[in-house]
Design an enzyme around this catalytic site. Structure first.
Site, short mmCIF file in Angstrom:
data_model
loop_
_atom_site.label_atom_id
_atom_site.label_comp_id
_atom_site.label_asym_id
_atom_site.label_seq_id
_atom_site.Cartn_x
_atom_site.Cartn_y
_atom_site.Cartn_z
N GLU A 77 7.32 7.51 -1.16
CA GLU A 77 7.54 8.40 -2.31
C GLU A 77 8.93 9.05 -2.30
OE1 GLU A 77 4.21 11.08 -2.57
OE2 GLU A 77 2.74 9.44 -2.61
N GLU A 101 -2.62 1.48 -2.46
CA GLU A 101 -3.50 2.65 -2.53
C GLU A 101 -4.35 2.62 -3.80
OE1 GLU A 101 -1.48 6.37 -1.86
OE2 GLU A 101 -0.06 5.48 -0.44
#
Length: 327
Positions: free
Chosen positions: A157, A263
């Site tokens: 991220e 994910e």
């Protein structure tokens, strides 16, 4: 192109029995095995000591249906190095031991992330100190599990939604060069592990964050930075599954050896959305696998949206049967 047999979706709504115990689920062959039969590496999920020991159903499903495990929290910085130079691996050791004893691949998650970061790291202002801390953390964690981890999310991220780099402590203190430092350190520790950059909202081709990821990774690869893969988290809203194919194709154009869905969860867990996502990976040669972010809804970080393949009683949902019937 490999396509799931979409006609199988019709079977889902014609008397599927979803209330039986785990050991009488519909699929006589695991969805992981079915996925691998199409040339892919794994269809996996997540786990940690709490979810692996809270009941017998969760680990039973993992053993029966999934071929890969990602630690949900136990390998993050706050769990492994809460104080400088003081490492603790009890949680991550449990996950790794469970995975290895049951023949599951492991994706290490995550070495460098701005979140779940101890305050002693985020408060560092000296460049050389932070570089030393960064290298030591990566080296210590990876060394412990060298040869046991298939792939590592080295960076997690690091992008803003507009495709620019996030103003984390690593970027603000070290600059963009922290990307090179992190990946080169990781490669030196475990040359055989696949090294990934992982992010969310990479779910639609043409989106600025996707474009930013692709352009930066192309630049970093050209500079010799050893990035093996791009991970798309793929936390989706209802109805968003149809855009994933285009997004994966865009990410594949960055030039890494592989990409993965890392994910996956989908609000409402519609069969159509899940089948679209599985198809997207099947049809992109560089997509090596899919990790679903949880087994059953009660353990999901977004449990109120019922986004997983098993319900609150650990029974397979329609989306599970869609995958099992159609692969």
């Amino acid at each position: 192109m490999v396509q799931l047999k979409t006609a199988a979706l019709a079977l889902l709504f014609a008397g599927q029995a979803l209330s039986g115990p785990v050991d009488s689920r519909q699929a006589s062959v695991s969805i992981d095995a079915k996925f691998k039969a199409h040339g892919k590496k794994y269809l996996g999920t997540i786990g940690d000591q709490y979810t692996l020991t809270k009941n017998t159903k969760n680990p039973a499903i993992i053993k029966a249906d999934f071929g890969q495990l990602t630690p949900e929290n136990s390998m993050k910085w706050d769990a492994t190095e809460p104080n400088r130079g003081q490492f603790t691996f009890s949680g991550s050791d449990y996950l790794v031991n469970f995975a290895q004893s049951n023949g599951k691949l492991i994706r290490g998650h995550t070495l460098v992330w701005h979140s779940q970061l101890p305050g002693w790291v985020s408060s560092i202002t000296d460049k050389n100190t932070l570089i030393s801390v960064l290298k030591n953390h990566i080296t210590t964690v990876m060394t412990r599990y060298k040869g046991k981890i298939y792939a590592w999310d080295v960076l997690n991220e690091i992008f803003n939604e507009d495709g620019s780099l996030r103003n984390s402590v690593f970027y603000n203190v070290i600059g963009e060069d922290y990307v090179r430092i992190a990946f080169e350190t990781a490669r030196s520790v475990d040359p055989n592990a696949k090294l990934y950059i992982n992010d969310y909202n990479l779910d639609s081709a043409g989106y600025s964050k996707v474009n930013g990821m692709v352009s930066h990774v192309k630049k970093w690869l050209a500079a010799g930075i050893p990035i093996d893969g791009i991970g798309s988290q793929t936390h989706l809203g209802a109805g968003a599954g149809s855009a994933v194919a285009g997004a994966l194709n865009a990410l594949a154009s960055a030039g890494t050896k592989e990409i993965a869905i890392t994910e996956l969860d989908i609000a409402g867990a519609s069969s159509t959305d899940y089948v679209n996502v599985v198809n997207a990976c099947l049809n992109q040669a560089k997509c090596v696998g899919i990790t679903v972010w949880g087994v059953a809804d009660p353990d999901s970080w977004r449990s109120s949206s019922s986004p997983l393949l098993f319900d609150g009683n650990y029974n397979p949902k329609a989306a599970y049967n869609a995958i099992a019937n159609a692969l």
